[in-house]
Design a protein around this motif. Structure first.
Motif, PDB file in Angstrom:
ATOM      1  N   ASP A 193       0.831  -1.218   0.000  1.00 46.92           N
ATOM      2  CA  ASP A 193       0.000   0.000   0.000  1.00 46.92           C
ATOM      3  C   ASP A 193       0.856   1.255   0.000  1.00 46.92           C
ATOM      4  O   ASP A 193       0.553   2.234  -0.686  1.00 46.92           O
ATOM      5  CB  ASP A 193      -0.923   0.000   1.218  1.00 46.92           C
ATOM      6  CG  ASP A 193      -1.986  -1.082   1.142  1.00 46.92           C
ATOM      7  OD1 ASP A 193      -2.571  -1.249   0.056  1.00 46.92           O
ATOM      8  OD2 ASP A 193      -2.232  -1.739   2.153  1.00 46.92           O
ATOM      9  N   LEU A 197       0.863   4.164  -2.812  1.00 51.49           N
ATOM     10  CA  LEU A 197       0.640   5.581  -2.512  1.00 51.49           C
ATOM     11  C   LEU A 197       1.751   6.438  -3.098  1.00 51.49           C
ATOM     12  O   LEU A 197       1.500   7.514  -3.652  1.00 51.49           O
ATOM     13  CB  LEU A 197       0.539   5.788  -1.004  1.00 51.49           C
ATOM     14  CG  LEU A 197      -0.764   5.361  -0.334  1.00 51.49           C
ATOM     15  CD1 LEU A 197      -0.603   5.332   1.189  1.00 51.49           C
ATOM     16  CD2 LEU A 197      -1.894   6.319  -0.712  1.00 51.49           C
ATOM     17  N   GLU A 201      -0.660   4.990  -7.535  1.00 54.89           N
ATOM     18  CA  GLU A 201      -1.686   3.998  -7.834  1.00 54.89           C
ATOM     19  C   GLU A 201      -2.847   4.096  -6.838  1.00 54.89           C
ATOM     20  O   GLU A 201      -3.978   3.731  -7.165  1.00 54.89           O
ATOM     21  CB  GLU A 201      -1.095   2.591  -7.806  1.00 54.89           C
ATOM     22  CG  GLU A 201      -0.053   2.347  -8.889  1.00 54.89           C
ATOM     23  CD  GLU A 201       0.529   0.957  -8.787  1.00 54.89           C
ATOM     24  OE1 GLU A 201      -0.233   0.009  -8.524  1.00 54.89           O
ATOM     25  OE2 GLU A 201       1.754   0.808  -8.948  1.00 54.89           O
ATOM     26  N   LEU A 202      -2.567   4.545  -5.623  1.00 56.54           N
ATOM     27  CA  LEU A 202      -3.587   4.811  -4.620  1.00 56.54           C
ATOM     28  C   LEU A 202      -3.549   6.291  -4.254  1.00 56.54           C
ATOM     29  O   LEU A 202      -2.479   6.908  -4.276  1.00 56.54           O
ATOM     30  CB  LEU A 202      -3.359   3.960  -3.361  1.00 56.54           C
ATOM     31  CG  LEU A 202      -3.604   2.465  -3.472  1.00 56.54           C
ATOM     32  CD1 LEU A 202      -3.244   1.778  -2.149  1.00 56.54           C
ATOM     33  CD2 LEU A 202      -5.045   2.165  -3.844  1.00 56.54           C
ATOM     34  N   THR A 239      -8.564   5.829   1.190  1.00 55.98           N
ATOM     35  CA  THR A 239      -7.494   5.445   0.280  1.00 55.98           C
ATOM     36  C   THR A 239      -8.012   4.457  -0.753  1.00 55.98           C
ATOM     37  O   THR A 239      -8.304   3.297  -0.441  1.00 55.98           O
ATOM     38  CB  THR A 239      -6.320   4.819   1.057  1.00 55.98           C
ATOM     39  OG1 THR A 239      -5.910   5.718   2.101  1.00 55.98           O
ATOM     40  CG2 THR A 239      -5.136   4.561   0.140  1.00 55.98           C
ATOM     41  N   VAL A 240      -8.142   4.916  -1.968  1.00 54.06           N
ATOM     42  CA  VAL A 240      -8.639   4.089  -3.076  1.00 54.06           C
ATOM     43  C   VAL A 240      -7.871   4.455  -4.337  1.00 54.06           C
ATOM     44  O   VAL A 240      -7.116   5.448  -4.364  1.00 54.06           O
ATOM     45  CB  VAL A 240     -10.143   4.283  -3.303  1.00 54.06           C
ATOM     46  CG1 VAL A 240     -10.950   3.709  -2.144  1.00 54.06           C
ATOM     47  CG2 VAL A 240     -10.467   5.761  -3.493  1.00 54.06           C
ATOM     48  N   ALA A 241      -8.116   3.675  -5.401  1.00 57.99           N
ATOM     49  CA  ALA A 241      -7.383   3.903  -6.642  1.00 57.99           C
ATOM     50  C   ALA A 241      -7.840   5.177  -7.339  1.00 57.99           C
ATOM     51  O   ALA A 241      -7.038   5.927  -7.899  1.00 57.99           O
ATOM     52  CB  ALA A 241      -7.546   2.698  -7.572  1.00 57.99           C
ATOM     53  N   ASP A 245     -14.216   4.693  -7.225  1.00 59.09           N
ATOM     54  CA  ASP A 245     -14.198   3.433  -6.475  1.00 59.09           C
ATOM     55  C   ASP A 245     -15.517   3.268  -5.713  1.00 59.09           C
ATOM     56  O   ASP A 245     -16.007   4.221  -5.096  1.00 59.09           O
ATOM     57  CB  ASP A 245     -13.019   3.427  -5.504  1.00 59.09           C
ATOM     58  CG  ASP A 245     -12.771   2.057  -4.902  1.00 59.09           C
ATOM     59  OD1 ASP A 245     -13.579   1.653  -4.038  1.00 59.09           O
ATOM     60  OD2 ASP A 245     -11.780   1.403  -5.284  1.00 59.09           O
TER      61      ASP A 245
END
Length: 272
Positions: A193, A197, A201-202, A239-241, A245
């Motif tokens: 993760d 970040l 990507e996130l 926290t998402v792409a 989302d």
């Protein structure tokens, strides 16, 4: 008011004078401009008072005594917008004249009263009576309203209807979290993760629910509405792409619940 209506006022602190409802020509009002060119009882007038602009409502054309005959008796609004007093204004000094039912807004209880109280044979004596001590304020408004309404003239506005908003009008607000707490990603077991970040990507977002509320500001005869946006506190560090989302929608549902609770606490009815 009937043609030729006349009202005599005898006040402790004002000379005895009489007014009629006869229209008065305003020679200084610019032709082609907004407003009216003749002043009648109840009109809103703007005029010079020394080097300042003053605002007043016409009580009538003075018919006596002779030294002020032909002038307009005006309930002038005080400088701090909380009181008023009677002035005798030369018509040629009036720069603008309006029908307050069409031109004014509402700026509070006193100004609503000042702008909307009916000026008739039944109300003028009660208005002037409150001026015996040289001022007209909120206390005087209350006293005058009581006596005016005892004569069958409605002054008190009807109860305001409850504000309603539809839950369907709640807007989803998604913004980039500029100062996210990423300490969780720096812990053991979240290496992927943290790398996502750092690579982009996130992304960390903040999710809120927002609704536009139309707040009525009612004077005694008119209602205008002020638009005000109310938002939930929001959940940050989501926290998402990307902002599409599905988890964003789940967070938004919870924020809608929070916003609905906030509105209810404010006395605003939330409908489906």
């Amino acid at each position: 008011m009937a043609k030729g209506w006349k009202c005599e006022i005898n006040s402790q602190h004002l000379v005895r004078f009489a007014v009629t409802n006869k229209k008065v020509n305003l020679p200084s009002v610019r032709i082609g401009g907004p407003g009216k060119y003749e002043a009648s009882p109840g009109d809103l007038v703007i005029y010079g008072d020394g080097d300042q602009r003053a605002y007043g409502r016409v009580l009538g054309r003075v018919s006596s005594p002779g030294d002020v005959m032909g002038r307009l008796a005006v309930m002038q609004l005080g400088d701090n917008l909380s009181h008023g007093y009677v002035r005798f204004i030369d018509p040629k000094n009036i720069a603008e004249c309006y029908d307050p039912q069409n031109e004014h807004g509402s700026l509070g209880r006193f100004l609503a009263f000042w702008a909307d109280v009916p000026i008739t044979a039944k109300t003028i004596p009660e208005l002037i009576r409150e001026l015996d001590y040289g001022t007209f304020n909120d206390r005087a408004c209350d006293n005058a309203v009581t006596r005016i309404e005892s004569r069958g003239v409605r002054v008190t506005p009807p109860p305001a209807s409850k504000i309603k908003v539809s839950r369907a009008s709640f807007e989803k607000v998604v913004v980039i979290d500029e100062f996210p707490d990423q300490s969780w990603a720096e812990q053991e077991g979240f290496e992927e993760d943290l790398a996502a970040l750092k690579s982009g990507e996130l992304t960390n977002y903040g999710v809120k629910a927002r609704v536009e509320v139309l707040i009525p500001l009612a004077s005694l005869q008119h209602v205008c509405r002020i638009s005000q946006n109310i938002e939930s506190p929001g959940l940050w560090g989501v926290t998402v792409a990307n902002s599409d989302d599905p988890y964003i929608d789940e967070v938004f549902k919870e924020e809608c619940n929070t916003l609905a609770q906030m509105l209810t606490a404010l006395g605003i009815e939330v409908t489906p």
